[in-house]
Scaffold this active site. Structure first.
Site, PDB file in Angstrom:
ATOM      1  N   LYS A  87      42.709  48.007  13.520  1.00  0.00           N
ATOM      2  CA  LYS A  87      42.161  46.826  14.198  1.00  0.00           C
ATOM      3  C   LYS A  87      41.968  45.706  13.195  1.00  0.00           C
ATOM      4  CE  LYS A  87      40.790  45.662  18.344  1.00  0.00           C
ATOM      5  NZ  LYS A  87      41.396  46.071  19.617  1.00  0.00           N
TER       6      LYS A  87
ATOM      7  N   GLY B  73      33.271  40.692  34.104  1.00  0.00           N
ATOM      8  CA  GLY B  73      34.125  40.096  33.066  1.00  0.00           C
ATOM      9  C   GLY B  73      35.460  39.724  33.674  1.00  0.00           C
TER      10      GLY B  73
ATOM     11  N   GLY C   7      38.136  37.916  32.514  1.00  0.00           N
ATOM     12  CA  GLY C   7      39.056  37.326  31.543  1.00  0.00           C
ATOM     13  C   GLY C   7      40.487  37.680  31.884  1.00  0.00           C
TER      14      GLY C   7
ATOM     15  N   VAL D 240      42.137  40.394  31.638  1.00  0.00           N
ATOM     16  CA  VAL D 240      42.318  41.648  32.367  1.00  0.00           C
ATOM     17  C   VAL D 240      41.522  41.643  33.672  1.00  0.00           C
ATOM     18  CG1 VAL D 240      42.074  44.157  32.259  1.00  0.00           C
ATOM     19  CG2 VAL D 240      42.641  42.897  30.193  1.00  0.00           C
TER      20      VAL D 240
HETATM   21  P1  NAD Z   1      38.855  38.005  27.646  1.00  0.00           P
HETATM   22  O1  NAD Z   1      38.224  37.429  26.448  1.00  0.00           O
HETATM   23  O2  NAD Z   1      40.034  37.341  28.250  1.00  0.00           O
HETATM   24  O3  NAD Z   1      37.759  38.138  28.804  1.00  0.00           O
HETATM   25  C1  NAD Z   1      36.489  38.611  28.612  1.00  0.00           C
HETATM   26  C2  NAD Z   1      35.632  37.978  29.726  1.00  0.00           C
HETATM   27  O4  NAD Z   1      34.341  38.595  29.729  1.00  0.00           O
HETATM   28  C3  NAD Z   1      35.424  36.482  29.525  1.00  0.00           C
HETATM   29  O5  NAD Z   1      35.704  35.785  30.731  1.00  0.00           O
HETATM   30  C4  NAD Z   1      33.923  36.388  29.167  1.00  0.00           C
HETATM   31  O6  NAD Z   1      33.329  35.174  29.593  1.00  0.00           O
HETATM   32  C5  NAD Z   1      33.369  37.578  29.902  1.00  0.00           C
HETATM   33  N1  NAD Z   1      32.095  38.095  29.411  1.00  0.00           N
HETATM   34  C6  NAD Z   1      31.645  38.185  28.132  1.00  0.00           C
HETATM   35  N2  NAD Z   1      30.428  38.766  28.110  1.00  0.00           N
HETATM   36  C7  NAD Z   1      30.121  39.055  29.399  1.00  0.00           C
HETATM   37  C8  NAD Z   1      28.992  39.669  30.022  1.00  0.00           C
HETATM   38  N3  NAD Z   1      27.937  40.104  29.314  1.00  0.00           N
HETATM   39  N4  NAD Z   1      28.996  39.815  31.372  1.00  0.00           N
HETATM   40  C9  NAD Z   1      30.056  39.379  32.113  1.00  0.00           C
HETATM   41  N5  NAD Z   1      31.134  38.783  31.569  1.00  0.00           N
HETATM   42  C10 NAD Z   1      31.165  38.629  30.241  1.00  0.00           C
HETATM   43  O7  NAD Z   1      39.201  39.532  27.302  1.00  0.00           O
HETATM   44  P2  NAD Z   1      40.247  40.482  28.019  1.00  0.00           P
HETATM   45  O8  NAD Z   1      41.528  40.393  27.311  1.00  0.00           O
HETATM   46  O9  NAD Z   1      40.192  40.301  29.483  1.00  0.00           O
HETATM   47  O10 NAD Z   1      39.632  41.912  27.632  1.00  0.00           O
HETATM   48  C11 NAD Z   1      38.442  42.385  28.267  1.00  0.00           C
HETATM   49  C12 NAD Z   1      38.005  43.695  27.626  1.00  0.00           C
HETATM   50  O11 NAD Z   1      39.055  44.651  27.732  1.00  0.00           O
HETATM   51  C13 NAD Z   1      37.685  43.600  26.127  1.00  0.00           C
HETATM   52  O12 NAD Z   1      36.674  44.515  25.809  1.00  0.00           O
HETATM   53  C14 NAD Z   1      38.984  44.037  25.469  1.00  0.00           C
HETATM   54  O13 NAD Z   1      38.767  44.543  24.186  1.00  0.00           O
HETATM   55  C15 NAD Z   1      39.417  45.114  26.435  1.00  0.00           C
HETATM   56  N6  NAD Z   1      40.857  45.337  26.397  1.00  0.00           N
HETATM   57  C16 NAD Z   1      41.725  44.333  26.671  1.00  0.00           C
HETATM   58  C17 NAD Z   1      43.086  44.576  26.643  1.00  0.00           C
HETATM   59  C18 NAD Z   1      44.083  43.481  26.971  1.00  0.00           C
HETATM   60  O14 NAD Z   1      45.258  43.813  27.221  1.00  0.00           O
HETATM   61  N7  NAD Z   1      43.687  42.232  27.033  1.00  0.00           N
HETATM   62  C19 NAD Z   1      43.567  45.841  26.319  1.00  0.00           C
HETATM   63  C20 NAD Z   1      42.654  46.867  26.063  1.00  0.00           C
HETATM   64  C21 NAD Z   1      41.289  46.601  26.099  1.00  0.00           C
END
Ligand code: NAD
Length: 351
Positions: free
Chosen positions: A81, A183, A185, A187
């Protein structure tokens, strides 16, 4: 730089590199947990941390999780990472400078670590990083890469939720199920849409109020962030940051299923036992959210990237989870224990 190390128990890594970037002055960290199964692949997280210890802890924890994630998914990859520590300095360094500094750290590891996008970085950022190192994946489809992994992560979480529902409610169909997505974002928003398309009723929340309009327009019901964890739903899907499920929050959960995308959902491993004791089925995060890395692994195959092959591989994730639940039942342990056992067996066989 003198590092204040975390507890030695968390240090079972092969390499940890901390460098101050020559262009930006920011610290970048790469933790290589294991290369037993192959080069250590893991995303690059760009984030504000309270101090260097928090950033280092994140890199150590997340890289370790990547080892288990790839091993359980059956990929020829190890766990690593990257972390870029933003520090709020004024004027802020240019994004390009920060990314190239991170690329130098990746390059210094000579291919032991391969980077990809994560929270705070994008496929576009990977193109900048590619200017200074070849050890980068998740490049845009135009450049022969696998592009944004998020749709594949969402697809995998959707398969995981189906496998959980099958076990708890007797059917993988999501028709009429109520699911809280916390959340929205890359995903979470896509997952919420997929779930609604599959007939589920979605309660959605995000700390960013700007996400509300898109979620409600797509048909989700908005709830306050503080109410998400205790919502009376069939499935709670944590898709924000980690650590949301701990000793204090387990008793608040009303959903009989917890399955989401967030990494490190449990404050510590013992929480898996608490969930099991309450009869809550938890899909281990590193199994449920492996869709993105399964997609990236297809990019590294000799035949090159093919989205149809990637989708088929991600679809198998539901079966992986079914096997883990069955193994946990047989052994009388939690799904976390069963998933770790599967990973350890694969790592031992390769070693
Ligand atoms: P992202 O940054 O696009 O979205 C995260 C979202 O969570 C944001 O909209 C943020 O405002 C919101 N957020 C933050 N704190 C919060 C809270 N306390 N309550 C509610 N919402 C909150 O990230 P992502 O790419 O969508 O990834 C989301 C999670 O999944 C992360 O933990 C990431 O490590 C994990 N993940 C993502 C991927 C990927 O392909 N993007 C793969 C494996 C794991």
């Amino acid at each position: 730089m003198r590092l204040i190390a975390p507890s030695p128990a968390t240090l079972d890594h092969e390499e940890v590199l901390v460098r101050r970037g020559t262009r930006s002055g920011l610290f970048t960290v790469v933790a290589v947990h294991s290369t037993v199964l192959g080069p250590a692949l893991g995303g690059c997280r760009m984030w504000h941390y309270d101090d260097a210890r928090a950033a280092l802890r994140d890199a150590l924890r997340l890289s370790r999780a990547m080892t288990f994630k790839s091993a359980v998914a059956g990929l020829p990859l190890g766990g690593g990472k990257g972390v870029i520590m933003l520090d709020g300095r004024e004027p802020p360094p240019s994004r390009e400078a920060v990314l190239l500094d991170f690329a130098d750290t990746v390059e210094a590891l000579g291919g032991h670590y391969i980077t990809a996008e994560d929270v705070g970085t994008s496929a576009k950022d990977m193109q900048v990083i590619a200017q200074a190192t070849g050890h980068v994946t998740g490049l845009s489809r135009r450049r022969g890469g696998s592009g944004d992994p998020s749709p594949f992560t969402a697809l995998g979480v959707r398969a995981a939720i189906g496998a959980c529902c099958e076990r708890v409610f007797g059917t993988a169909s999501l028709k009429g199920r109520t699911i809280c997505v916390s959340g929205l974002g890359h995903v979470g928003m896509r997952l919420a849409r997929d779930l609604m398309r599959a007939g589920a009723r979605v309660l959605a929340t995000d700390i960013d109020p700007a996400k509300r309009a898109g979620a409600t327009a797509a048909g989700a019901r908005w709830i306050a962030t503080g109410k998400a964890l205790g919502a009376a739903v069939d499935v709670f899907a944590p898709c924000a940051l980690g650590g949301v499920i701990d000793q204090e929050t387990v008793p608040l959960l009303q959903a009989p299923v917890v399955a989401g995308a967030a990494n490190n959902q449990l404050a510590d491993d013992a929480v898996a036992g608490l969930l099991r004791a309450r009869g809550i089925l938890w899909a281990p995060d590193f199994v449920a959210n492996a869709g993105g890395i399964i997609n990236i692994a297809v990019e590294l195959e000799p035949a090159g990237y093919d989205p149809a092959r990637a989708r088929a591989r991600v679809g198998e994730l539901g079966d992986t989870l079914r096997g883990i639940f069955a193994a946990a039942d047989t052994a009388g342990t939690s799904p976390l224990d069963a998933a770790m056992e599967l990973a350890r067996r694969r790592l031992a066989a390769a070693a």
